[in-house]
Scaffold this motif. Structure first.
Motif, PDB file in Angstrom:
ATOM      1  N   ILE A 211     145.252  44.796  -6.403  1.00 58.25           N
ATOM      2  CA  ILE A 211     143.861  45.363  -5.637  1.00 58.25           C
ATOM      3  C   ILE A 211     142.604  44.151  -5.831  1.00 58.25           C
ATOM      4  N   GLN A 212     142.824  43.578  -7.077  1.00 59.27           N
ATOM      5  CA  GLN A 212     142.154  42.902  -7.570  1.00 59.27           C
ATOM      6  C   GLN A 212     142.557  41.553  -5.693  1.00 59.27           C
ATOM      7  N   LYS A 213     143.899  41.243  -5.834  1.00 60.60           N
ATOM      8  CA  LYS A 213     144.594  40.047  -5.323  1.00 60.60           C
ATOM      9  C   LYS A 213     143.714  40.250  -3.901  1.00 60.60           C
ATOM     10  N   ARG A 214     143.742  41.636  -3.269  1.00 65.80           N
ATOM     11  CA  ARG A 214     143.672  41.991  -1.986  1.00 65.80           C
ATOM     12  C   ARG A 214     141.906  41.901  -1.931  1.00 65.80           C
ATOM     13  N   ARG A 215     141.999  42.250  -2.853  1.00 68.86           N
ATOM     14  CA  ARG A 215     140.214  42.329  -2.244  1.00 68.86           C
ATOM     15  C   ARG A 215     139.849  40.659  -2.150  1.00 68.86           C
ATOM     16  N   LEU A 216     140.026  39.776  -2.968  1.00 70.00           N
ATOM     17  CA  LEU A 216     139.566  38.220  -2.811  1.00 70.00           C
ATOM     18  C   LEU A 216     140.517  37.418  -1.863  1.00 70.00           C
ATOM     19  N   LYS A 217     141.736  38.425  -1.353  1.00 67.37           N
ATOM     20  CA  LYS A 217     142.165  38.083  -0.208  1.00 67.37           C
ATOM     21  C   LYS A 217     141.325  38.206   1.598  1.00 67.37           C
ATOM     22  N   LEU A 218     141.218  39.810   1.214  1.00 70.33           N
ATOM     23  CA  LEU A 218     139.881  40.684   1.934  1.00 70.33           C
ATOM     24  C   LEU A 218     138.978  39.498   2.484  1.00 70.33           C
ATOM     25  N   GLU A 219     138.530  38.706   0.515  1.00 76.50           N
ATOM     26  CA  GLU A 219     136.660  38.735   0.642  1.00 76.50           C
ATOM     27  C   GLU A 219     137.681  36.476   1.640  1.00 76.50           C
ATOM     28  N   GLU A 220     138.250  36.071   1.374  1.00 77.55           N
ATOM     29  CA  GLU A 220     138.425  34.902   2.187  1.00 77.55           C
ATOM     30  C   GLU A 220     138.687  34.915   3.870  1.00 77.55           C
ATOM     31  N   PHE A 221     139.352  36.289   4.070  1.00 76.73           N
ATOM     32  CA  PHE A 221     139.382  36.715   5.307  1.00 76.73           C
ATOM     33  C   PHE A 221     138.188  36.517   6.221  1.00 76.73           C
ATOM     34  N   LYS A 222     137.136  37.395   5.948  1.00 71.60           N
ATOM     35  CA  LYS A 222     135.935  37.608   5.933  1.00 71.60           C
ATOM     36  C   LYS A 222     134.984  36.206   5.752  1.00 71.60           C
ATOM     37  N   GLN A 223     134.952  35.163   4.925  1.00 66.26           N
ATOM     38  CA  GLN A 223     134.895  34.448   4.859  1.00 66.26           C
ATOM     39  C   GLN A 223     135.277  33.023   6.137  1.00 66.26           C
ATOM     40  N   SER A 224     136.783  33.375   6.294  1.00 67.72           N
ATOM     41  CA  SER A 224     137.007  32.664   7.332  1.00 67.72           C
ATOM     42  C   SER A 224     136.118  32.852   8.407  1.00 67.72           C
ATOM     43  N   GLN A 280     142.801  47.258   3.259  1.00 73.77           N
ATOM     44  CA  GLN A 280     141.884  47.711   3.526  1.00 73.77           C
ATOM     45  C   GLN A 280     143.231  48.997   3.242  1.00 73.77           C
ATOM     46  N   GLN A 281     143.696  49.118   4.119  1.00 71.92           N
ATOM     47  CA  GLN A 281     145.076  50.500   4.097  1.00 71.92           C
ATOM     48  C   GLN A 281     145.498  50.504   2.918  1.00 71.92           C
ATOM     49  N   GLU A 282     145.808  49.045   2.684  1.00 70.91           N
ATOM     50  CA  GLU A 282     146.913  49.545   1.298  1.00 70.91           C
ATOM     51  C   GLU A 282     145.939  49.530   0.182  1.00 70.91           C
ATOM     52  N   ILE A 283     144.747  48.832  -0.082  1.00 74.01           N
ATOM     53  CA  ILE A 283     143.601  48.946  -0.725  1.00 74.01           C
ATOM     54  C   ILE A 283     143.738  50.649  -0.713  1.00 74.01           C
ATOM     55  N   SER A 284     143.719  51.446   0.094  1.00 71.07           N
ATOM     56  CA  SER A 284     143.244  52.707  -0.488  1.00 71.07           C
ATOM     57  C   SER A 284     144.426  53.640  -0.767  1.00 71.07           C
ATOM     58  N   GLU A 285     145.701  53.208  -0.343  1.00 73.28           N
ATOM     59  CA  GLU A 285     146.564  53.757  -0.939  1.00 73.28           C
ATOM     60  C   GLU A 285     147.488  53.408  -2.589  1.00 73.28           C
ATOM     61  N   LEU A 286     146.873  52.025  -3.023  1.00 73.11           N
ATOM     62  CA  LEU A 286     146.883  51.492  -3.737  1.00 73.11           C
ATOM     63  C   LEU A 286     146.062  52.034  -4.722  1.00 73.11           C
ATOM     64  N   GLU A 287     144.884  52.184  -4.376  1.00 70.32           N
ATOM     65  CA  GLU A 287     143.427  53.474  -5.579  1.00 70.32           C
ATOM     66  C   GLU A 287     143.749  54.515  -5.204  1.00 70.32           C
ATOM     67  N   LYS A 288     144.565  55.125  -4.369  1.00 70.00           N
ATOM     68  CA  LYS A 288     144.889  56.424  -4.711  1.00 70.00           C
ATOM     69  C   LYS A 288     146.157  56.528  -5.093  1.00 70.00           C
ATOM     70  N   ARG A 289     146.959  55.478  -5.452  1.00 68.26           N
ATOM     71  CA  ARG A 289     148.480  55.600  -6.561  1.00 68.26           C
ATOM     72  C   ARG A 289     147.756  55.014  -7.502  1.00 68.26           C
ATOM     73  N   SER A 290     146.456  54.626  -7.792  1.00 67.35           N
ATOM     74  CA  SER A 290     146.034  54.029  -9.152  1.00 67.35           C
ATOM     75  C   SER A 290     145.342  54.938  -9.461  1.00 67.35           C
TER      76      SER A 290
END
Length: 551
Positions: A211-224, A280-290
């Motif tokens: 989840i943390q890696k994907r949040r960082l990647k999400l921020e990277e995309f937004k910055q791009s 966001q979908q993966e994070i949502s699924e992972l948070e649900k699984r977490s």
């Protein structure tokens, strides 16, 4: 009577067969008391009629009558217990949806405090008291309240599931290892529970890391996307400044330019939006699984954890985002190429734009050195790997696969496989030279490889004065002046390679719309020395950021 009744405890009124308060109590000849239905059912399945308590055998089935005295005592006890339960129920919580209710309560169901694995019944605080005070019931195993207590019994042997078979990955009772799971590796539930709980902890940590890696990647995309928007805004502003003073035809070209820039921005945002939504979908699924893993890992119910862990073993499908990037499009040359078509009326504006363009790409300067393992035997390289010239006599060098054996070329040690890069080469005093970038897989042994079919971005100047670019088709270059220093800019993701006359800040040629799929290597050729006419050295020069063109 009421004073005496308060001295009685519940265990005095419990049937030893059903372990509940007497219903229609009867007495056997030996003096023991049972519920009428309990002792009747007991004798119905027994060959001989005996007392379940003392095992005294009756040769003739006794005729049973309700013991009115005990029945009255039981009635008083029930009334007293009901009043006590009624007064305490106001202090206890009523069972809510999702909570385990008390199985004994009649009417309003109170929240169960414990479940008994022997009685297979859940009790509220009031009805749990016999298990805390009665000698026989104190030995029963109590756990936090759970539903479906019947599911904790072995369907085949009707005994409590208290072991775990590792071979079959299932919970079993004490008889199963001797009957259905012989030679299997069977361990207590607690032992397997502890192991699985540790695995769940590890799984939860891994999910949190994902989840943390994907949040960082999400921020990277937004910055791009934000960077791309800033670049687009800058290019639009330059376009407006250049074209705002022109006639109607010029305004039409400006609109075309803006549409091109905005389309690139939209494509970038569209690509990033797709990635963002997917992340966001993966994070949502992972948070649900977490959440599910965390909830299960905190359970102290051995059986519940082991029966439900299988459903968590299959992780939701996720993508490896490590190499995924949102690359802001390159706008270098966009405004320049549009204005160049109007050079007869916009010569001054064109010159200013080229200067700004060169300043911008110069910030991507890379440090290159020539690779002697690729140099043609007739080329001489300087010790620092920055200069090369041609001689008539070939050196005796190993003909390794990387070395050019036909054309007088040499590659740099460095290559480009992503991003933007810029370097400058001095060609002053030369009548012939070749510069550019080529794909790694090009054939180093064939003269015909470096042509317009090689899919290389190369320009050159021949000794007969003809200038060319290896594009489709082979393009001739008409230059106002002979360049003394050439700048080369490459945007790998954009498929762009531009060549500049550094001294005049003018664009020599741009390769656009290419699709680079492998490493690109800068290529240098001083060409043959033509009997000394072309003996000047080709030099990789550092970029000079003067106050005039400092970025």
């Amino acid at each position: 009577m009421s004073a005496a009744s308060c001295l009685h405890t519940e265990d005095q009124f419990l049937c030893s067969i059903c372990l509940d308060v007497f219903t229609d109590p009867v007495s056997t000849p030996c003096g023991h008391n049972f519920c009428k239905s309990c002792i009747t059912d007991h004798w119905d399945v027994k060959v001989q009629h005996d007392c379940p308590n003392c095992q005294e055998v009756f040769y003739r089935r006794p005729e049973l009558k309700v013991n009115t005295f005990i029945s009255e005592m039981v009635a008083q006890f029930r009334q007293s217990a009901q009043q006590e339960a009624s007064s305490s129920s106001s202090e206890q919580q009523v069972s809510k949806p999702g909570e385990v209710p008390c199985d004994v309560c009649t009417g309003t169901k109170l929240k169960a405090l414990k479940s008994c694995l022997v009685c297979l019944v859940s009790y509220c605080e009031t009805h749990l008291k016999p298990h805390l005070t009665t000698t026989g019931l104190k030995k029963h195993q109590l756990i936090d309240p759970v539903e479906n207590l019947g599911g904790r019994m072995c369907e085949k042997h009707n005994k409590l599931l208290e072991l775990f078979c590792k071979n079959d990955q299932m919970c079993v009772c004490a008889l199963c290892p001797y009957l259905d799971h012989k030679t299997h590796d069977v361990v207590p539930l607690r032992e397997e529970y502890e192991g699985k709980k540790a695995e769940l902890g590890k799984t939860e940590a891994e999910i949190q890391q994902m989840i943390q890696k994907r949040r960082l990647k999400l921020e990277e995309f937004k910055q791009s996307v934000e960077l791309s928007k800033k670049n687009a805004d800058r290019e639009v502003a330059e376009g407006v400044q250049v074209f705002s003073a022109l006639m109607e035809t010029v305004e039409r070209r400006l609109n075309n330019l803006m549409d091109t820039i905005k389309e690139k921005q939209r494509e970038t945002e569209k690509q990033a939006d797709g990635f963002i939504k997917e992340l966001q979908q993966e994070i949502s699924e992972l948070e649900k699984r977490s959440s599910e893993v965390k909830k299960l890992s905190r359970s102290e119910d051995h059986l519940h954890l082991l029966q439900n862990i299988t459903s968590l073993n299959t992780a939701p499908p996720t993508k490896n985002w490590t190499g995924v990037r949102v690359h802001p499009p390159s706008y270098e040359g966009t405004v320049v190429r549009a204005v160049k078509q109007l050079k007869e009326t916009l010569s001054e504006q064109m010159k200013k734009l080229f200067e700004a363009e060169l300043k911008r790409v110069q910030q991507y300067e890379v440090d290159l050195t020539l690779d002697p393992d690729t140099a043609h035997p007739a080329l001489i390289l300087s010790d620092d790997g920055k200069q090369v010239h041609h001689v008539d006599v070939k050196k005796n060098l190993p003909d390794n696969p990387e070395r050019f054996s036909s054309g007088a070329h040499v590659l740099s040690k460095q290559s480009f496989s992503s991003g933007r890069s810029y370097f400058e080469v001095q060609v002053k005093g030369k009548t012939g030279w070749v510069l550019g970038v080529v794909k790694e897989s090009m054939n180093r042994k064939m003269v015909t490889e470096l042509d317009n079919e090689s899919k290389s971005c190369v320009i050159g100047c021949m000794s007969d004065g003809w200038n060319f670019a290896l594009d489709y088709p082979l393009a001739g270059l008409t230059l106002k002046s002979k360049p003394e220093k050439v700048g080369v800019f490459v945007d790998y993701e954009e498929g762009l390679a531009s060549f500049y006359d550094v001294d005049t800040a003018s664009l020599l040629y741009s390769f656009t719309g290419w699709s680079f799929k492998e490493k690109l290597f800068p290529i240098f050729s001083p060409e043959t020395n033509e009997g000394g006419k072309n003996s000047a050295t080709l030099i990789i020069s550092p970029v000079r950021h003067t106050e005039k063109n400092k970025y």
